[in-house]
Write an enzyme that holds these catalytic residues in place. Structure first.
Site, PDB file in Angstrom:
ATOM      1  N   LYS A   1       0.846  -1.139   0.083  1.00  0.00           N
ATOM      2  CA  LYS A   1       0.049   0.057  -0.218  1.00  0.00           C
ATOM      3  C   LYS A   1       0.882   1.283   0.081  1.00  0.00           C
ATOM      4  O   LYS A   1       1.752   1.139   0.765  1.00  0.00           O
ATOM      5  CB  LYS A   1      -0.954  -0.042   1.089  1.00  0.00           C
ATOM      6  CG  LYS A   1      -1.959  -1.205   1.381  1.00  0.00           C
ATOM      7  CD  LYS A   1      -2.821  -1.047   2.633  1.00  0.00           C
ATOM      8  CE  LYS A   1      -3.624  -2.241   2.629  1.00  0.00           C
ATOM      9  NZ  LYS A   1      -4.416  -2.307   3.887  1.00  0.00           N
TER      10      LYS A   1
ATOM     11  N   ASP B   1       3.803   0.315  15.001  1.00  0.00           N
ATOM     12  CA  ASP B   1       2.650   0.106  15.462  1.00  0.00           C
ATOM     13  C   ASP B   1       2.666  -0.294  17.103  1.00  0.00           C
ATOM     14  O   ASP B   1       1.367  -0.322  17.446  1.00  0.00           O
ATOM     15  CB  ASP B   1       1.854  -1.253  14.640  1.00  0.00           C
ATOM     16  CG  ASP B   1       1.103  -1.162  13.612  1.00  0.00           C
ATOM     17  OD1 ASP B   1       0.550  -0.058  13.657  1.00  0.00           O
ATOM     18  OD2 ASP B   1       0.689  -1.700  13.014  1.00  0.00           O
TER      19      ASP B   1
ATOM     20  N   GLY C   1     -10.557  -5.132  10.401  1.00  0.00           N
ATOM     21  CA  GLY C   1     -10.268  -5.366   9.234  1.00  0.00           C
ATOM     22  C   GLY C   1      -9.910  -6.845   8.920  1.00  0.00           C
ATOM     23  O   GLY C   1     -10.399  -7.726   9.920  1.00  0.00           O
TER      24      GLY C   1
ATOM     25  N   ARG D   1     -17.400  -9.288   3.079  1.00  0.00           N
ATOM     26  CA  ARG D   1     -18.523  -8.949   2.110  1.00  0.00           C
ATOM     27  C   ARG D   1     -19.073 -10.396   1.420  1.00  0.00           C
ATOM     28  O   ARG D   1     -20.251 -10.392   1.111  1.00  0.00           O
ATOM     29  CB  ARG D   1     -17.872  -8.197   1.041  1.00  0.00           C
ATOM     30  CG  ARG D   1     -17.565  -6.662   1.613  1.00  0.00           C
ATOM     31  CD  ARG D   1     -16.635  -6.126   0.572  1.00  0.00           C
ATOM     32  NE  ARG D   1     -15.186  -6.722   0.324  1.00  0.00           N
ATOM     33  CZ  ARG D   1     -14.449  -6.229  -0.568  1.00  0.00           C
ATOM     34  NH1 ARG D   1     -14.545  -5.174  -1.007  1.00  0.00           N
ATOM     35  NH2 ARG D   1     -13.249  -6.823  -0.434  1.00  0.00           N
TER      36      ARG D   1
ATOM     37  N   GLY E   1     -11.585  -1.565   7.458  1.00  0.00           N
ATOM     38  CA  GLY E   1     -12.763  -2.016   6.389  1.00  0.00           C
ATOM     39  C   GLY E   1     -13.808  -2.571   6.854  1.00  0.00           C
ATOM     40  O   GLY E   1     -15.055  -2.149   6.478  1.00  0.00           O
ATOM     41  N   ILE E   2     -13.897  -3.371   7.807  1.00  0.00           N
ATOM     42  CA  ILE E   2     -15.244  -4.150   8.394  1.00  0.00           C
ATOM     43  C   ILE E   2     -15.760  -3.064   9.312  1.00  0.00           C
ATOM     44  O   ILE E   2     -17.253  -2.662   9.211  1.00  0.00           O
ATOM     45  CB  ILE E   2     -14.791  -5.424   9.213  1.00  0.00           C
ATOM     46  CG1 ILE E   2     -14.165  -6.450   8.199  1.00  0.00           C
ATOM     47  CG2 ILE E   2     -16.089  -5.939   9.930  1.00  0.00           C
ATOM     48  CD1 ILE E   2     -13.629  -7.666   8.932  1.00  0.00           C
ATOM     49  N   GLY E   3     -14.961  -2.408  10.261  1.00  0.00           N
ATOM     50  CA  GLY E   3     -15.639  -1.216  11.077  1.00  0.00           C
ATOM     51  C   GLY E   3     -16.431  -0.310  10.455  1.00  0.00           C
ATOM     52  O   GLY E   3     -17.374   0.402  10.881  1.00  0.00           O
TER      53      GLY E   3
ATOM     54  N   HIS F   1     -17.231  -0.333   7.116  1.00  0.00           N
ATOM     55  CA  HIS F   1     -18.303  -0.510   5.995  1.00  0.00           C
ATOM     56  C   HIS F   1     -19.376  -1.568   6.222  1.00  0.00           C
ATOM     57  O   HIS F   1     -20.494  -1.731   5.449  1.00  0.00           O
ATOM     58  CB  HIS F   1     -17.537  -0.775   4.774  1.00  0.00           C
ATOM     59  CG  HIS F   1     -16.460   0.460   4.410  1.00  0.00           C
ATOM     60  ND1 HIS F   1     -17.031   1.566   3.929  1.00  0.00           N
ATOM     61  CD2 HIS F   1     -15.165   0.244   4.330  1.00  0.00           C
ATOM     62  CE1 HIS F   1     -15.901   2.194   3.739  1.00  0.00           C
ATOM     63  NE2 HIS F   1     -14.780   1.538   3.932  1.00  0.00           N
TER      64      HIS F   1
END
Length: 370
Positions: free
Chosen positions: A17, A143, A203, A278, A321-323, A325
Site C-alpha cells: 500500500k 505499530d 479489518g 462482504r 474496512g469491516i468497522g 463499511h
C-alpha cells in the site's frame, strides 16, 4: 515546477500500500495506490491511472521497485524528500518514530521472530528503497509505540520472570491506526476525547484498544498479531493447550501450526468459505452466518474486557474496512453489547498513512533531532 513529496509505504507479503503526500504543513494527498496480488496475479494500481498487470513471477522486491519508479517518473512532477514506513514491531526499544539507519534496521531485524508475518517484509522495503536512493531519508513508524506506556498490569503474562525478560510480554499493535483515532477525537469530538473510549480496528487484522483521554491503557493483541479477536485468517485468542495438542498428539510441526493459526483460521476457517466479510454477508450458507455471529460475539466480549480495564465505557469507535463499511456486523456487535448501554457510537475512517506522513514531515522539517 517540482513538488516535494513524501512516500508512505505499508508493505505486506502479498501487497504494497502506497500513498504520496505533498511535503507541506497541510500534507495534501497527491496519490494513493500500490501493488496487490503478489504471488498470484500482481497488479500496479494508482488512483486516476490505468491499472497495469505485472509479471506473474513478480517478487515483492520487483513490486517495490515498480512503486518507487512510478512515483519518480509516471506519478507526476514530484521530488521525494522522504519515505515513511509502517514497521509493525518496535519492541520496548523503539517507542517513537526514528530515522531508519543501517544500525536501527539491524536492531529491528532481531525482532522478526516476534512478528514473522510482517517485520521482514517491512524491512525489505527499507532495503530496496536504500538501494534505489541511498541518500533518501527513511522514517520508521511503529505499530507498537502507541501502547508503550501501558501499566505492568497490562503488559505481563502470568509467566516466570526469566521468560518475560526474554521478550515474552504483551506489546499490542495497530498503534498507528489508534493514534489517528485519538487525533480525530481530539479535533472533532472533544466532548468524547477526554473520556473512556474503546476503539475497534476491524479489518482483515483486528484488535481493540482501551483509551482514556486518548492514551492507550489496554489492547487485545499481545506478544503477536495472532492474539485477541478472531480475524480474517488468524485465530485470535486460543487455549495454549490446543497448540500443545497439535504438537504432541497430531504430530504437526511448528511451520504447519503457524500456517493454520495465521492463514487458515479466523473467518476463513470458521466458514470454510472466505475471509472476506462482504462474501460472507452475501452468502446464504449457514456456515457464513455462524462465522459472522461468532465474530460479533467475540468482539463484543473483548469490548467488555476493554471496558473493565477503563472502569466503564463512554464511546465505542469503529474503524478499519469491516468497522467502517460492514453495517450488519456493527449491528450484531452492538446488539451483543446492549447490556453495557448507553455509550456513544462513532465510525471514523482509518488513516494510518496520514499518521505516518505527519511523523515523517517532522523529520523532513528538522523538528526532530536524532
Amino acid at each position: 515546477m517540482m513538488t516535494d513529496a513524501i512516500l508512505v509505504l505499508n508493505v505486506g507479503s502479498s501487497s504494497i500500500k502506497a500513498s504520496v503526500f505533498a511535503a507541506t504543513d497541510d500534507l495534501p494527498l497527491l496519490a494513493q495506490g500500490g501493488v496487490s496480488g503478489i504471488g498470484g496475479s500482481p497488479e500496479l494500481r494508482w488512483d486516476g491511472a490505468v491499472p497495469r498487470q505485472l509479471p506473474m513471477d513478480c517478487s515483492q522486491e520487483r513490486a517495490l521497485r515498480e512503486v518507487v519508479q512510478w512515483v519518480n517518473s509516471s506519478g507526476g512532477h514530484w521530488r521525494l524528500r522522504a519515505v515513511g514506513h509502517r514497521i509493525v514491531h518496535g519492541s520496548e526499544r523503539f517507542v517513537a518514530p526514528v530515522v531508519l539507519t543501517k544500525q536501527v534496521c539491524e536492531e529491528l531485524a532481531t525482532l522478526v521472530p516476534l512478528a514473522p508475518l510482517h517485520q521482514a517484509n517491512n524491512l525489505s522495503a527499507v532495503r530496496v528503497v536504500a538501494e534505489l536512493d541511498p541518500d533518501l531519508l527513511q522514517i520508521g513508524c511503529f505499530d507498537t509505540a502507541f501502547h508503550a506506556d501501558h501499566d505492568l498490569l497490562f503488559r505481563y503474562y502470568a509467566l516466570p520472570k526469566y521468560l518475560r525478560e526474554r521478550g515474552i510480554r504483551r506489546y499490542g499493535f495497530h498503534g498507528l491506526s489508534y493514534e489517528w483515532i485519538a487525533r480525530v477525537l481530539q479535533t472533532q469530538y472533544p466532548e468524547v476525547s477526554g473520556g473512556r473510549v474503546v476503539a475497534a480496528h476491524l479489518g482483515n487484522g483486528a484488535s481493540l484498544c482501551a483509551m482514556r483521554a486518548c492514551k492507550s491503557v489496554d489492547t487485545t493483541m499481545g506478544m503477536s498479531t495472532l492474539d485477541g479477536l478472531p480475524m480474517g485468517t488468524r485465530c485470535g485468542s486460543i487455549d495454549p493447550g490446543a497448540i500443545l495438542y497439535m504438537l504432541r498428539e497430531l504430530g504437526f510441526d511448528v511451520d504447519r501450526i503457524e500456517r493454520i493459526l495465521s492463514r487458515e483460521s479466523g473467518l476463513a476457517g470458521l466458514s470454510g468459505i472466505s475471509h472476506d466479510v462482504r462474501e460472507l454477508l452475501a452468502s446464504d450458507r449457514q456456515e457464513a452466518g455462524f462465522a459472522l455471529r461468532f465474530y460479533a460475539l467475540m468482539t463484543a466480549q473483548h469490548v467488555a474486557r476493554m471496558a473493565v480495564s477503563l472502569g466503564g465505557i463512554d464511546a465505542l469507535v469503529f474503524t478499519g474496512g469491516i468497522g467502517e463499511h460492514a453495517v450488519p456486523v456493527r449491528q450484531m456487535i452492538l446488539k451483543q453489547l446492549s447490556c453495557l448501554l448507553p455509550f456513544e457510537v462513532l465510525v471514523i475512517a482509518a488513516n494510518e498513512a496520514r499518521m505516518i506522513a505527519e511523523h515523517s514531515w517532522k523529520f523532513v522539517k528538522g523538528r526532530v533531532v536524532t
